[in-house]
Design a protein around this motif. Structure first.
Motif, short mmCIF file in Angstrom:
data_model
loop_
_atom_site.label_atom_id
_atom_site.label_comp_id
_atom_site.label_asym_id
_atom_site.label_seq_id
_atom_site.Cartn_x
_atom_site.Cartn_y
_atom_site.Cartn_z
N TRP A 162 60.47 34.38 49.81
CA TRP A 162 59.21 35.05 49.46
C TRP A 162 58.05 34.58 50.34
CZ3 TRP A 162 59.49 39.32 46.98
CH2 TRP A 162 60.43 39.55 45.97
N GLU A 163 58.07 33.34 50.75
CA GLU A 163 56.99 32.83 51.59
C GLU A 163 56.95 33.56 52.93
OE1 GLU A 163 55.36 28.59 53.46
OE2 GLU A 163 56.92 28.61 51.92
N LYS A 164 58.12 33.84 53.46
CA LYS A 164 58.21 34.58 54.72
C LYS A 164 57.63 35.99 54.55
CE LYS A 164 61.57 36.22 58.14
NZ LYS A 164 63.02 36.30 58.48
N VAL A 165 57.89 36.62 53.40
CA VAL A 165 57.35 37.96 53.12
C VAL A 165 55.83 37.91 53.13
CG1 VAL A 165 57.26 39.84 51.46
CG2 VAL A 165 59.39 38.55 51.74
N GLN A 166 55.26 36.91 52.46
CA GLN A 166 53.80 36.80 52.39
C GLN A 166 53.18 36.65 53.78
OE1 GLN A 166 52.49 33.86 49.42
NE2 GLN A 166 54.57 33.91 48.59
N ASN A 167 53.81 35.85 54.60
CA ASN A 167 53.24 35.55 55.93
C ASN A 167 53.21 36.76 56.84
OD1 ASN A 167 52.90 32.90 55.14
ND2 ASN A 167 54.83 32.20 56.03
N GLU A 168 54.08 37.73 56.61
CA GLU A 168 54.16 38.88 57.50
C GLU A 168 52.92 39.75 57.44
OE1 GLU A 168 57.80 41.08 58.07
OE2 GLU A 168 58.92 39.57 56.96
N PHE A 169 52.18 39.70 56.34
CA PHE A 169 50.98 40.54 56.23
C PHE A 169 49.90 40.13 57.23
CE2 PHE A 169 53.05 41.68 52.34
CZ PHE A 169 52.62 42.97 52.06
N LEU A 197 56.34 47.55 56.70
CA LEU A 197 56.22 46.29 55.97
C LEU A 197 56.10 46.54 54.47
CD1 LEU A 197 55.81 43.23 55.78
CD2 LEU A 197 53.37 43.60 56.20
N ILE A 198 55.30 47.56 54.11
CA ILE A 198 55.12 47.86 52.69
C ILE A 198 56.44 48.32 52.07
CG2 ILE A 198 54.03 49.46 51.06
CD1 ILE A 198 52.24 47.15 52.03
N GLU A 199 57.18 49.17 52.77
CA GLU A 199 58.45 49.67 52.21
C GLU A 199 59.43 48.52 51.99
OE1 GLU A 199 62.39 50.58 51.93
OE2 GLU A 199 61.73 50.25 54.00
N ALA A 236 41.85 59.47 36.42
CA ALA A 236 42.53 59.35 35.13
C ALA A 236 41.77 60.12 34.04
CB ALA A 236 42.67 57.88 34.74
N ASN A 237 40.45 59.98 34.03
CA ASN A 237 39.64 60.68 33.01
C ASN A 237 39.72 62.20 33.15
OD1 ASN A 237 38.80 58.27 31.88
ND2 ASN A 237 36.92 58.16 33.10
N ASP A 238 39.92 62.66 34.38
CA ASP A 238 40.08 64.11 34.62
C ASP A 238 41.50 64.59 34.39
OD1 ASP A 238 37.42 64.23 35.28
OD2 ASP A 238 37.75 64.19 37.45
N GLN A 239 42.36 63.68 33.91
CA GLN A 239 43.78 63.98 33.61
C GLN A 239 44.53 64.47 34.86
OE1 GLN A 239 43.76 66.67 30.22
NE2 GLN A 239 43.38 64.99 28.80
N ARG A 240 44.19 63.87 35.99
CA ARG A 240 44.89 64.19 37.23
C ARG A 240 45.90 63.12 37.63
NH1 ARG A 240 41.59 64.25 41.54
NH2 ARG A 240 39.75 63.40 40.49
N GLY A 241 46.14 62.18 36.71
CA GLY A 241 47.13 61.14 36.97
C GLY A 241 46.51 59.76 37.02
N TYR A 242 47.37 58.78 37.23
CA TYR A 242 46.95 57.38 37.16
C TYR A 242 47.25 56.69 38.49
CZ TYR A 242 46.96 58.71 32.29
OH TYR A 242 46.72 59.37 31.10
N ILE A 243 46.19 56.18 39.10
CA ILE A 243 46.31 55.54 40.41
C ILE A 243 45.73 54.14 40.34
CG2 ILE A 243 45.57 55.60 42.82
CD1 ILE A 243 45.41 58.65 42.57
N ILE A 244 46.51 53.17 40.81
CA ILE A 244 45.97 51.83 40.98
C ILE A 244 46.06 51.48 42.47
CG2 ILE A 244 46.62 51.11 38.66
CD1 ILE A 244 48.91 49.54 39.84
N THR A 245 45.25 50.54 42.88
CA THR A 245 45.24 50.14 44.29
C THR A 245 45.65 48.68 44.39
OG1 THR A 245 42.90 49.49 44.21
CG2 THR A 245 43.41 51.80 44.79
N LEU A 246 46.30 48.37 45.50
CA LEU A 246 46.72 46.99 45.76
C LEU A 246 46.35 46.61 47.19
CD1 LEU A 246 50.32 46.95 44.21
CD2 LEU A 246 48.27 45.86 43.27
N SER A 247 45.60 45.54 47.31
CA SER A 247 45.27 44.99 48.63
C SER A 247 46.37 44.03 49.05
CB SER A 247 43.94 44.26 48.56
OG SER A 247 44.05 43.13 47.70
N ASP A 248 46.32 43.60 50.30
CA ASP A 248 47.28 42.58 50.79
C ASP A 248 47.29 41.38 49.85
OD1 ASP A 248 47.65 44.24 52.92
OD2 ASP A 248 46.91 42.86 54.44
N GLU A 249 46.09 40.92 49.50
CA GLU A 249 45.96 39.74 48.65
C GLU A 249 46.61 39.95 47.29
OE1 GLU A 249 42.19 37.42 46.71
OE2 GLU A 249 42.02 38.00 48.82
N GLU A 250 46.47 41.14 46.74
CA GLU A 250 47.04 41.43 45.42
C GLU A 250 48.56 41.57 45.49
OE1 GLU A 250 43.36 43.70 43.18
OE2 GLU A 250 44.50 44.78 44.72
#
Length: 474
Positions: free
Chosen positions: A303-310, A326-328, A432-446
């Protein structure tokens, strides 16, 4: 040499959705029909249908006194080695039923009292009561029955990883739900011949059905109760007056070979019914990364190697493809076995829209399981944005436009960093409030935070994802 090495993928087993098989021998793993029946996905549903229609056809031919037709059906469950599963030592070789055993098995089923009484309903039932049928034979038979969807899966994985496909390769016997067919198709060819890939999510150490388990913990216990009810000579009475029948006495009187098991099963039908019900209710967990590493003899996930690749990939359009790769690979390892079967640049709406990465949600516990129980989430959509700047409305709207009730209405936008995280959250909350679906975002850090969380006692809970989702619906 492994499959990934032959095609120079530069990817280790954790980053691959399929078993990275050695070309010269087998992987000590099996396909469990019970696990397949618990797979709530398009692949799983097709596999279940093929297994059921095949054995129904065999039983139907036997019921119509067409033993030769039943034997012909069974003989196509060949001892194939293109799957590379089983316990072969040295050169890979299958353990299917094949022509040699087809006549014996067809004859055994036709003469089986359990078959005539309607107790045998699934192919795996035969390993409980018919001599000579074991785990490896059932697993290899299942591989052959679901060869069609496995070929499609192989082609999709080859397209995902740019593996060349050789045209005009014989498919081998393909069950289409009614009869065996055969055709020329495109498959990866190696120095050891053609390969049909196995999704690692359906691989197990063994199949769930065990004749000894069924006999000792279901059938014998049912027989004990029956002996006590009938007050037979096998009943002994304890000091407190309670009756007892030992399993040892039952085995001495009735035997323990499969013929004996079959005879007693007919007399105690409820034992088999309860065994099968319990099996389908008990979740057959997928092998985790360490299990896969053990059976494939490949390095454990670093897992450490995975983190370093970013930190090695720059932002901007020029590195967009590298970032998506990388994301895939990262998410394939991070979210396994909850998510599987990745597809890149999946087209929808007749090709008018594309999804960077699409996963099938197979989660049995944790965040993605909870999500599927409460919201449309059969598929999980990922959009990759290797931007220097913050995301704006068009990027959020782009992903929400890919949602539908049947495909799913949850997606993740992965991005490098965010200066105004509050504004980005509000954009997702508006969707989400417009009922168009649910989206979250993830940064490298997250993403790195999620990777670290995999080492917890509950590796599939992904509390960061749950926290972000809850903030959308507060």
């Amino acid at each position: 040499m492994r499959f990934s090495q032959f095609f120079q993928l530069n990817l280790e087993q954790p980053y691959l959705d399929f078993l990275d098989i050695p070309l010269h021998t087998d992987v000590a793993a099996f396909i469990d029909p019970t696990g397949l029946k618990q797979l709530d996905s398009e692949f799983g549903h097709i596999a279940q249908s093929l297994m059921q229609t095949f054995f129904d056809k065999v039983l139907q031919e036997i019921a119509n006194n067409s033993l030769s037709n039943a034997i012909n059906l069974l003989s196509q469950l060949s001892e194939s080695n293109e799957f590379h599963l089983g316990l072969s030592k040295g050169k890979a070789r299958g353990h299917g039923i094949g022509a040699h055993n087809a006549h014996k098995l067809g004859l055994a089923i036709s003469q089986s009292k359990a078959s005539k009484s309607g107790l045998l309903q699934d192919l795996e039932d035969t390993c409980l009561v018919i001599e000579g049928i074991g785990s490896d034979m059932i697993s290899d038979a299942i591989c052959n029955i679901i060869r069609g969807p496995l070929i499609e899966y192989t082609q999709e994985m080859c397209n995902l990883h740019n593996i060349p496909l050789t045209p005009g390769i014989k498919s081998g016997p393909v069950w289409n739900g009614d009869k065996w067919t055969q055709f020329l198709t495109n498959l990866p060819m190696t120095s050891e011949g053609k390969v049909i890939l196995i999704p690692k999510i359906i691989a197990r150490y063994n199949i769930s059905y065990s004749s000894s388990e069924y006999y000792r913990h279901y059938l014998l216990e049912d027989m004990q109760r029956d002996e006590i009810r009938r007050a037979t000579t096998l009943v002994h009475y304890l000091k407190d007056g309670s009756p007892k029948v030992t399993k040892t006495d039952l085995i001495k009187k009735y035997g323990k070979d499969k013929k004996s098991i079959e005879t007693q099963t007919i007399n105690h039908r409820g034992a088999l019914e309860n065994y099968k019900k319990d099996k389908i209710k008990t979740i057959v967990s997928a092998l985790d990364h360490e299990d896969i590493s053990e059976i494939t003899n490949t390095p454990k996930l670093d897992w450490e190697k995975v983190q370093n690749e970013f930190s090695l990939i720059s932002t901007g359009r020029s590195a967009a493809h590298e970032y998506e790769n990388l994301i895939e690979k990262t998410l394939t390892a991070l979210f396994y076995p909850c998510l599987s079967h990745p597809k890149r640049e999946k087209t929808i709406h007749d090709g008018r829209k594309r999804i960077d990465i699409e996963y099938t949600n197979n989660a049995k516990n944790g965040f993605f399981s909870w999500l599927a129980q409460h919201y449309p989430a059969a598929k999980i959509f990922i959009e990759c944005k290797n931007y220097d700047d913050d995301l704006s409305n068009p990027e959020v709207d782009q992903l929400s436009g890919r949602f539908s009730p049947s495909r799913g209405k949850f997606g993740i936008i992965v991005h490098r960093k965010c200066k105004n995280s509050n504004l980005l959250h509000l954009r997702c909350k508006d969707t989400a409030n417009d009922q168009r679906g649910y989206i979250i975002t993830l940064s490298d850090e997250e993403i790195i935070e999620l990777i670290k969380g995999r080492e917890s006692a509950h590796p599939y809970s992904f509390p960061l994802l749950k926290k972000k989702f809850d903030s959308l619906i507060d």
